[in-house]
Enzyme design. Sequence first.
Site, mmCIF file in Angstrom:
data_model
loop_
_atom_site.group_PDB
_atom_site.id
_atom_site.type_symbol
_atom_site.label_atom_id
_atom_site.label_comp_id
_atom_site.label_asym_id
_atom_site.label_seq_id
_atom_site.Cartn_x
_atom_site.Cartn_y
_atom_site.Cartn_z
ATOM 1 N N ASN A 199 1.749 -16.871 3.353
ATOM 2 C CA ASN A 199 0.488 -16.399 3.921
ATOM 3 C C ASN A 199 -0.580 -16.585 2.847
ATOM 4 O O ASN A 199 -0.659 -15.801 1.912
ATOM 5 C CB ASN A 199 0.640 -14.918 4.307
ATOM 6 C CG ASN A 199 -0.654 -14.297 4.777
ATOM 7 O OD1 ASN A 199 -1.666 -14.987 4.954
ATOM 8 N ND2 ASN A 199 -0.641 -12.978 4.984
ATOM 9 N N TRP A 200 -1.360 -17.649 3.008
ATOM 10 C CA TRP A 200 -2.333 -17.982 1.959
ATOM 11 C C TRP A 200 -3.547 -17.053 2.003
ATOM 12 O O TRP A 200 -4.395 -17.103 1.131
ATOM 13 C CB TRP A 200 -2.794 -19.433 2.098
ATOM 14 C CG TRP A 200 -1.726 -20.463 1.819
ATOM 15 C CD1 TRP A 200 -0.391 -20.231 1.535
ATOM 16 C CD2 TRP A 200 -1.892 -21.890 1.771
ATOM 17 N NE1 TRP A 200 0.251 -21.415 1.333
ATOM 18 C CE2 TRP A 200 -0.634 -22.456 1.466
ATOM 19 C CE3 TRP A 200 -2.984 -22.736 1.953
ATOM 20 C CZ2 TRP A 200 -0.450 -23.842 1.348
ATOM 21 C CZ3 TRP A 200 -2.801 -24.122 1.849
ATOM 22 C CH2 TRP A 200 -1.545 -24.651 1.537
ATOM 23 N N LYS A 201 -3.675 -16.268 3.053
ATOM 24 C CA LYS A 201 -4.827 -15.364 3.233
ATOM 25 C C LYS A 201 -6.131 -16.154 3.076
ATOM 26 O O LYS A 201 -6.165 -17.334 3.444
ATOM 27 C CB LYS A 201 -4.709 -14.182 2.267
ATOM 28 C CG LYS A 201 -3.345 -13.480 2.428
ATOM 29 C CD LYS A 201 -3.244 -12.164 1.732
ATOM 30 C CE LYS A 201 -1.838 -11.588 1.963
ATOM 31 N NZ LYS A 201 -1.659 -10.274 1.349
ATOM 32 N N HIS A 219 -1.136 -8.148 10.905
ATOM 33 C CA HIS A 219 -0.983 -7.936 9.460
ATOM 34 C C HIS A 219 -1.717 -6.659 9.061
ATOM 35 O O HIS A 219 -2.767 -6.337 9.627
ATOM 36 C CB HIS A 219 -1.560 -9.144 8.710
ATOM 37 C CG HIS A 219 -1.221 -9.133 7.254
ATOM 38 N ND1 HIS A 219 -1.882 -8.335 6.356
ATOM 39 C CD2 HIS A 219 -0.267 -9.781 6.555
ATOM 40 C CE1 HIS A 219 -1.351 -8.513 5.150
ATOM 41 N NE2 HIS A 219 -0.365 -9.383 5.247
ATOM 42 N N GLU A 239 -3.567 -6.013 6.685
ATOM 43 C CA GLU A 239 -4.959 -6.202 6.257
ATOM 44 C C GLU A 239 -5.888 -6.275 7.469
ATOM 45 O O GLU A 239 -7.081 -5.971 7.356
ATOM 46 C CB GLU A 239 -5.061 -7.458 5.378
ATOM 47 C CG GLU A 239 -4.503 -7.177 3.990
ATOM 48 C CD GLU A 239 -3.978 -8.391 3.247
ATOM 49 O OE1 GLU A 239 -4.243 -9.526 3.671
ATOM 50 O OE2 GLU A 239 -3.285 -8.177 2.233
ATOM 51 N N GLU A 279 6.593 -5.237 6.401
ATOM 52 C CA GLU A 279 5.806 -5.274 5.178
ATOM 53 C C GLU A 279 5.287 -3.875 4.875
ATOM 54 O O GLU A 279 4.267 -3.455 5.452
ATOM 55 C CB GLU A 279 4.614 -6.223 5.343
ATOM 56 C CG GLU A 279 4.994 -7.651 5.633
ATOM 57 C CD GLU A 279 3.888 -8.616 5.224
ATOM 58 O OE1 GLU A 279 4.151 -9.461 4.383
ATOM 59 O OE2 GLU A 279 2.766 -8.487 5.726
ATOM 60 N N GLY A 291 0.700 -6.981 -2.275
ATOM 61 C CA GLY A 291 -0.245 -7.317 -3.332
ATOM 62 C C GLY A 291 -0.252 -6.345 -4.498
ATOM 63 O O GLY A 291 -1.144 -6.392 -5.351
ATOM 64 N N SER A 331 4.943 -8.334 -2.078
ATOM 65 C CA SER A 331 5.200 -8.665 -3.491
ATOM 66 C C SER A 331 6.513 -9.397 -3.714
ATOM 67 O O SER A 331 7.160 -9.211 -4.748
ATOM 68 C CB SER A 331 5.115 -7.398 -4.359
ATOM 69 O OG SER A 331 3.816 -6.852 -4.307
ATOM 70 N N GLY A 349 2.820 -13.581 0.183
ATOM 71 C CA GLY A 349 1.376 -13.705 0.024
ATOM 72 C C GLY A 349 1.042 -14.402 -1.278
ATOM 73 O O GLY A 349 1.089 -15.624 -1.392
ATOM 74 N N GLY A 350 0.719 -13.606 -2.295
ATOM 75 C CA GLY A 350 0.232 -14.138 -3.580
ATOM 76 C C GLY A 350 1.077 -15.271 -4.137
ATOM 77 O O GLY A 350 0.535 -16.300 -4.575
HETATM 78 P P1 PGA Z 1 2.018 -10.282 -1.151
HETATM 79 O O1 PGA Z 1 1.488 -10.345 0.355
HETATM 80 O O2 PGA Z 1 3.237 -11.157 -1.218
HETATM 81 O O3 PGA Z 1 0.871 -10.790 -1.974
HETATM 82 O O4 PGA Z 1 2.339 -8.860 -1.439
HETATM 83 C C1 PGA Z 1 2.380 -10.349 1.441
HETATM 84 C C2 PGA Z 1 1.621 -10.357 2.734
HETATM 85 O O5 PGA Z 1 0.541 -9.755 2.793
HETATM 86 O O6 PGA Z 1 2.062 -10.956 3.709
#
Ligand code: PGA
Length: 250
Positions: free
Chosen positions: A11-13, A100, A102, A170, A176, A208, A229-230
């Site tokens: 997930n590149w956001k 998600h 976010e 998640e 994050g 994470s 994500g990251g």
């Molecule tokens: P993260 O994000 O790996 O940076 O914690 C995961 C996600 O939001 O899908």
Amino acid sequence: MTIESKLVAGNWKMNGMRADGAALARALVERAASAGDEIGCELLVCPPATLLETVGGVLAASGIALGGQDCHPASKGAYTGDISAEMLADLGCQYVILGHSERRHGYAETDALVRDKIQGARRADLVAILCVGETQSQRLAGDAVDVVASQLAGSMPDNADAANLVIAYEPVWAIGTGLTATTDDITAMHAEIRTRVPPGTRILYGGSVNPGNAGAILSLAEVDGALVGGASLNADDFWAIARSCPSPLP
Ligand code: PGA
């Protein structure tokens, strides 16, 4: 439906210009080409909408799937700024991340809205990756399972099946932050989720995930993959996570 391989999704956001997205996608395609059949999982990248066409072009015929990060429930219409599931499919997407945290927290997305979006994804033949997870205070209060169960009940359409739905557990406090749930907690929550979703539905863990913890997480029998994500923004890290999948499946 039986789960034949794990799914590692990036997930590149909201990250990357076209040149960055193309370079990252090229780096993954090169690794996939040299690994051949050795890589024991399916790979998916979900770039921002502005990069879908560029990244999709680089990924073409690589075996790495393309996905969106959100969609509107409707197929078209007067919805300024939104993107429909049909538009994602038109760009070559096979998946879309929905619900998600976010978006649930940053845009007050409700379970009902997430359910409508999943219906939109189904209409366009996209696999919806439905994200669920508790906050830290909900976990500390002992409510984690209830919260996740209620998100599933509220956001999973009645006609969902394993062919068009993936769940991503998640924990909000793990996204994050560098914190991850313990393998015992992940196993316990995934087992709870499994009793509430159609048989054969893939259940990913996210929060994470990095090259250092991926091996322990992805080798859990209850974990059918990871939403990253990251660490998905770095080709070496994403690739190391993908290589952590046990092959063949235990
Ligand atoms: P993260 O994000 O790996 O940076 O914690 C995961 C996600 O939001 O899908």
